[in-house]
Scaffold this motif. Structure first.
Motif, PDB file in Angstrom:
ATOM      1  N   LEU A  54       0.844  -1.204   0.000  1.00  0.00           N
ATOM      2  CA  LEU A  54       0.000   0.000   0.000  1.00  0.00           C
ATOM      3  C   LEU A  54       0.873   1.245   0.000  1.00  0.00           C
ATOM      4  N   ARG A  55       0.398   2.267  -0.683  1.00  0.00           N
ATOM      5  CA  ARG A  55       1.082   3.567  -0.636  1.00  0.00           C
ATOM      6  C   ARG A  55       0.204   4.534   0.136  1.00  0.00           C
ATOM      7  N   PRO A  56       0.806   5.352   1.018  1.00  0.00           N
ATOM      8  CA  PRO A  56      -0.038   6.269   1.780  1.00  0.00           C
ATOM      9  C   PRO A  56      -0.753   7.264   0.873  1.00  0.00           C
ATOM     10  N   THR A  57      -2.028   7.519   1.183  1.00  0.00           N
ATOM     11  CA  THR A  57      -2.810   8.475   0.398  1.00  0.00           C
ATOM     12  C   THR A  57      -2.384   9.896   0.741  1.00  0.00           C
ATOM     13  N   ARG A  58      -2.186  10.163   2.053  1.00  0.00           N
ATOM     14  CA  ARG A  58      -1.748  11.500   2.466  1.00  0.00           C
ATOM     15  C   ARG A  58      -1.229  11.463   3.889  1.00  0.00           C
ATOM     16  N   ARG A  59      -0.475  12.508   4.250  1.00  0.00           N
ATOM     17  CA  ARG A  59      -0.042  12.655   5.648  1.00  0.00           C
ATOM     18  C   ARG A  59      -1.072  13.487   6.379  1.00  0.00           C
ATOM     19  N   ILE A  60      -1.317  13.136   7.628  1.00  0.00           N
ATOM     20  CA  ILE A  60      -2.249  13.922   8.441  1.00  0.00           C
ATOM     21  C   ILE A  60      -1.591  14.218   9.788  1.00  0.00           C
ATOM     22  N   CYS A  61      -2.101  15.243  10.468  1.00  0.00           N
ATOM     23  CA  CYS A  61      -1.500  15.601  11.754  1.00  0.00           C
ATOM     24  C   CYS A  61      -2.501  15.465  12.897  1.00  0.00           C
ATOM     25  N   GLY A  62      -3.621  14.793  12.660  1.00  0.00           N
ATOM     26  CA  GLY A  62      -4.562  14.571  13.750  1.00  0.00           C
ATOM     27  C   GLY A  62      -5.872  13.998  13.246  1.00  0.00           C
ATOM     28  N   ILE A  63      -6.536  13.211  14.109  1.00  0.00           N
ATOM     29  CA  ILE A  63      -7.871  12.692  13.785  1.00  0.00           C
ATOM     30  C   ILE A  63      -8.869  13.438  14.666  1.00  0.00           C
ATOM     31  N   LEU A  64      -9.867  14.051  14.031  1.00  0.00           N
ATOM     32  CA  LEU A  64     -10.814  14.913  14.747  1.00  0.00           C
ATOM     33  C   LEU A  64     -12.131  14.213  15.046  1.00  0.00           C
ATOM     34  N   GLY A  65     -12.330  12.987  14.504  1.00  0.00           N
ATOM     35  CA  GLY A  65     -13.534  12.235  14.842  1.00  0.00           C
ATOM     36  C   GLY A  65     -14.322  11.815  13.616  1.00  0.00           C
ATOM     37  N   THR A  66     -15.550  11.394  13.868  1.00  0.00           N
ATOM     38  CA  THR A  66     -16.451  10.886  12.833  1.00  0.00           C
ATOM     39  C   THR A  66     -17.807  11.547  13.007  1.00  0.00           C
ATOM     40  N   ILE A  67     -18.471  11.852  11.901  1.00  0.00           N
ATOM     41  CA  ILE A  67     -19.828  12.421  12.007  1.00  0.00           C
ATOM     42  C   ILE A  67     -20.720  11.794  10.943  1.00  0.00           C
ATOM     43  N   HIS A  68     -21.978  11.552  11.302  1.00  0.00           N
ATOM     44  CA  HIS A  68     -22.927  10.945  10.367  1.00  0.00           C
ATOM     45  C   HIS A  68     -23.733  12.037   9.674  1.00  0.00           C
ATOM     46  N   LEU A  69     -23.678  12.057   8.347  1.00  0.00           N
ATOM     47  CA  LEU A  69     -24.525  12.968   7.577  1.00  0.00           C
ATOM     48  C   LEU A  69     -25.575  12.142   6.844  1.00  0.00           C
ATOM     49  N   SER A  71     -25.892  10.791   3.794  1.00  0.00           N
ATOM     50  CA  SER A  71     -25.600   9.653   2.916  1.00  0.00           C
ATOM     51  C   SER A  71     -24.761   8.580   3.605  1.00  0.00           C
ATOM     52  N   CYS A  72     -23.853   8.998   4.503  1.00  0.00           N
ATOM     53  CA  CYS A  72     -22.983   8.028   5.176  1.00  0.00           C
ATOM     54  C   CYS A  72     -22.224   8.733   6.296  1.00  0.00           C
ATOM     55  N   ASP A  73     -21.320   7.995   6.947  1.00  0.00           N
ATOM     56  CA  ASP A  73     -20.442   8.611   7.940  1.00  0.00           C
ATOM     57  C   ASP A  73     -19.265   9.286   7.222  1.00  0.00           C
ATOM     58  N   TYR A  74     -18.666  10.268   7.905  1.00  0.00           N
ATOM     59  CA  TYR A  74     -17.507  10.975   7.356  1.00  0.00           C
ATOM     60  C   TYR A  74     -16.407  11.009   8.404  1.00  0.00           C
ATOM     61  N   LEU A  75     -15.167  10.806   7.954  1.00  0.00           N
ATOM     62  CA  LEU A  75     -14.005  10.898   8.833  1.00  0.00           C
ATOM     63  C   LEU A  75     -13.448  12.321   8.754  1.00  0.00           C
ATOM     64  N   LEU A  76     -13.226  12.948   9.930  1.00  0.00           N
ATOM     65  CA  LEU A  76     -12.669  14.308   9.977  1.00  0.00           C
ATOM     66  C   LEU A  76     -11.203  14.218  10.382  1.00  0.00           C
ATOM     67  N   VAL A  77     -10.317  14.752   9.566  1.00  0.00           N
ATOM     68  CA  VAL A  77      -8.885  14.698   9.885  1.00  0.00           C
ATOM     69  C   VAL A  77      -8.260  16.087   9.751  1.00  0.00           C
ATOM     70  N   ALA A  78      -7.250  16.355  10.587  1.00  0.00           N
ATOM     71  CA  ALA A  78      -6.475  17.594  10.483  1.00  0.00           C
ATOM     72  C   ALA A  78      -5.340  17.352   9.498  1.00  0.00           C
ATOM     73  N   TYR A  98      -8.126  20.914   7.072  1.00  0.00           N
ATOM     74  CA  TYR A  98      -8.803  19.675   7.495  1.00  0.00           C
ATOM     75  C   TYR A  98      -9.373  19.005   6.252  1.00  0.00           C
ATOM     76  N   ASP A  99      -9.808  17.777   6.414  1.00  0.00           N
ATOM     77  CA  ASP A  99     -10.469  17.077   5.309  1.00  0.00           C
ATOM     78  C   ASP A  99     -11.659  16.312   5.873  1.00  0.00           C
ATOM     79  N   ILE A 100     -12.710  16.219   5.061  1.00  0.00           N
ATOM     80  CA  ILE A 100     -13.917  15.468   5.441  1.00  0.00           C
ATOM     81  C   ILE A 100     -14.048  14.348   4.414  1.00  0.00           C
ATOM     82  N   ILE A 101     -13.798  13.108   4.842  1.00  0.00           N
ATOM     83  CA  ILE A 101     -13.687  11.983   3.894  1.00  0.00           C
ATOM     84  C   ILE A 101     -14.854  11.014   4.099  1.00  0.00           C
TER      85      ILE A 101
END
Length: 590
Positions: A54-69, A71-78, A98-101
């Motif tokens: 596997l190759r890393p998709t991106r570097r992140i500096c923190g995980i901010l949690g998960t939220i349900h919208l 259509s589905c759940d979303y991962l929040l990352v710094a 941040y990113d909402i994935i």
């Protein structure tokens, strides 16, 4: 990078995204976090072959949690951070990206879901969120010491003061065994860390402002207290000094008047604040002060609202409720800021500071050595408010902070006996004023949507005409935002904090709260106004010469402008952008 082994939370990670899972790999560590995208099962595992090929998709500096919208759940990352300074040997950062994935990449995207995503982004784009991987930004130094024996082994999020963790709901949705080091708590407010030189002595002077999540919202949609005694725009501000292995802390609070009142927007420049009828104001006030006494000790409630005009009823109510509390540990101090300081006589604020001086000396400040020796604690706080707890409040808080700082620096031996901090160093005096003015601007931006008013006094020590003009500009901007933009901002806050939980049947079996019905007036009056203004301008500019017919046309279209504008103002509440998730007013299409 901070040393990962010293941190309570991992600070440098690679995020791998596969069709089945998110895999988070902390650099230099022997464990990985695996988040199932379909089954939503989260687990921490020893590092093995999970990342093979596997190759890393991106570097992140923190995980901010998960939220349900919708259509589905979303991962929040710094994804990005900015260095703020070093506090208590730990680096403090500001969230800069941040990113909402989505968990399910090709989930059916409904237009309502895009609206929810916009709300979430608007809230996360608020300036500014702060975090540290090692230092608990949610607790004052005094609370940290009190809790040291109770919560020594818990993770940073687990031991945080939940009043000030803005992604607390998102982190709560995202937990499993042994994952404390992956949960990064955020505070919203203001942090400034400064190295200062006075009298040849170097020390660190820091301001940490934390906004509460308990009754968070926007300026006109969030006022007063709720039944639990939580108040709007509650903010704790801590001034910290670090010098020669010693640390001191002075805490102040601000918050809306602690009873049931509101000031809902209606297109008027200043809607009249009103008590909410049928509510138990004393119960809310009692609940509020009981909690404050337990958290902070004695209370001096400094009320800066006008004692005449629209604010007078609120001031009288607050004074009466504190009397009815009958608690010796709560004292009420009213000071009509606008009346006392009229005609730019801001030197008169010293009258108030002199009235508070005895209690300030009595409350003291927290003071300890790095080796654990405790010198003193702070036994009470000044709880300051004006109508918004922004502009007047910040001016008075900065003056109390300066007075405390003089005491602290004399005690530490940085200032000579009798020397005052404002006279000790012109450079520091300028820095002090600038930081407190920035604090005013940030807290105001987060609550009202614009920078603070009256910051020219905080920055320069004088009220200026340029400052008054800037205040006028900010006031007009507040008017626009509070009437036409804050509904969605309030919705975003309620969504991010987990007050509103999305139901997947919205827009199908259940009605969508995002559909807000508008009556005929909403479309008719603005349309008539626009047509009338256009026709008035054409009638004025088109003819080569004026005649009676043109004059009658102008009078007619002028009358139509007046009638439609009056109609818009009369039915003002129908033209305001209201929150849709928890609307304070119910409309029936007229």
């Amino acid at each position: 990078m901070e040393g990962g082994e010293l941190n309570d939370v991992y600070d440098d990670m690679n995020l791998y995204i596969t069709p089945e899972s998110f895999i988070v790999e902390p650099n230099g560590q022997e464990e990985v976090l695996i988040i199932g995208r379909l089954d939503k099962v989260t687990r921490v595992q020893p590092r093995g072959t999970q990342l093979a090929n596997l190759r890393p998709t991106r570097r992140i500096c923190g995980i901010l949690g998960t939220i349900h919208l919708l259509s589905c759940d979303y991962l929040l990352v710094a994804t990005h951070r900015l260095f703020v300074g070093v506090l208590n040997n730990a680096v403090v950062w500001r969230l800069a990206g941040y990113d909402i994935i989505p968990y399910i990449p090709n989930a059916i995207q409904r237009t309502e879901n895009e609206t929810y995503l916009q709300m979430l982004r608007k809230t996360l784009d608020t300036k500014y969120y702060y975090f540290s991987y090692r230092y608990d930004l949610t607790h004052s130094l005094q609370r940290q010491r009190q809790l040291a024996t109770v919560l020594p082994k818990k993770g940073l999020f687990q031991r945080a003061d939940q009043r000030f963790v803005w992604n607390g709901y998102a982190l709560d949705q995202f937990k499993c065994e042994n994952m404390q080091k992956f949960q990064l708590p955020l505070i919203l407010g203001f942090v400034s860390v400064n190295q200062v030189l006075i009298n040849g002595q170097t020390f660190f002077w820091t301001l940490v402002t934390r906004r509460s999540v308990q009754r968070a919202g926007t300026r006109l949609f969030c006022r007063g207290a709720n039944d639990q005694g939580h108040v709007a725009n509650f903010v704790e501000t801590e001034q910290i000094v670090e010098f020669n292995g010693q640390r001191t802390s002075f805490v102040q609070t601000r918050g809306s008047m602690p009873f049931h009142w509101q000031q809902l927007p209606n297109l008027r420049y200043k809607p009249r604040p009103r008590l909410i009828p049928g509510k138990d104001h004393l119960a809310a006030c009692t609940a509020h002060f009981n909690a404050q006494l337990e958290l902070y000790g004695e209370q001096v409630a400094v009320n800066l609202v006008d004692q005449k005009g629209a604010e007078a009823e609120l001031e009288a109510t607050y004074a009466r409720l504190v009397r009815e509390l009958g608690n010796q540990s709560v004292r009420y101090e009213a000071f009509d800021f606008h009346h006392e300081c009229r005609k730019m006589r801001w030197d008169r604020l010293n009258i108030l500071i002199d009235r508070l001086a005895h209690e300030q000396d009595q409350f003291g400040f927290f003071h300890s050595f790095d080796d654990g020796n405790l010198v003193s604690t702070q036994t009470g706080v000044f709880r300051t408010n004006c109508i918004d707890c922004l502009d007047r409040t910040n001016v008075v808080q900065s003056m109390l902070a300066r007075r405390s700082l003089t005491s602290v620096l004399q005690k530490l031996g940085v200032l000579h006996v009798g020397q005052r901090v404002e006279h000790a160093s012109a450079g520091f005096e300028s820095l002090f004023k600038g930081v407190w003015a920035d604090n005013a601007d940030l807290v105001s931006l987060q609550y009202s949507g614009t920078g603070a008013l009256k910051t020219d006094f905080t920055r320069t020590g004088k009220r200026t005409k340029a400052g008054a003009l800037q205040d006028g500009k900010n006031s007009l901007m507040r008017y626009y935002l509070n009437n036409f933009a804050d509904g969605q901002r309030q919705d975003g806050i309620d969504l991010f904090l987990g007050r509103y939980l999305i139901n997947d049947n919205e827009g199908g079996v259940l009605p969508s709260p995002l559909e807000s019905p508008h009556g005929w007036r909403y479309f008719a009056f603005p349309s008539v106004l626009l047509i009338a203004m256009a026709m008035f301008v054409i009638t004025m500019t088109y003819p080569a010469e004026f005649n009676t017919e043109n004059l009658l046309f102008m009078l007619f279209w002028g009358a139509m402008i007046a009638v439609s504008a009056t109609g818009i103002l009369h039915y003002g509440i129908e033209f305001v952008q209201w929150p849709r998730l928890f609307p304070p007013i119910t409309f029936h299409a007229a």
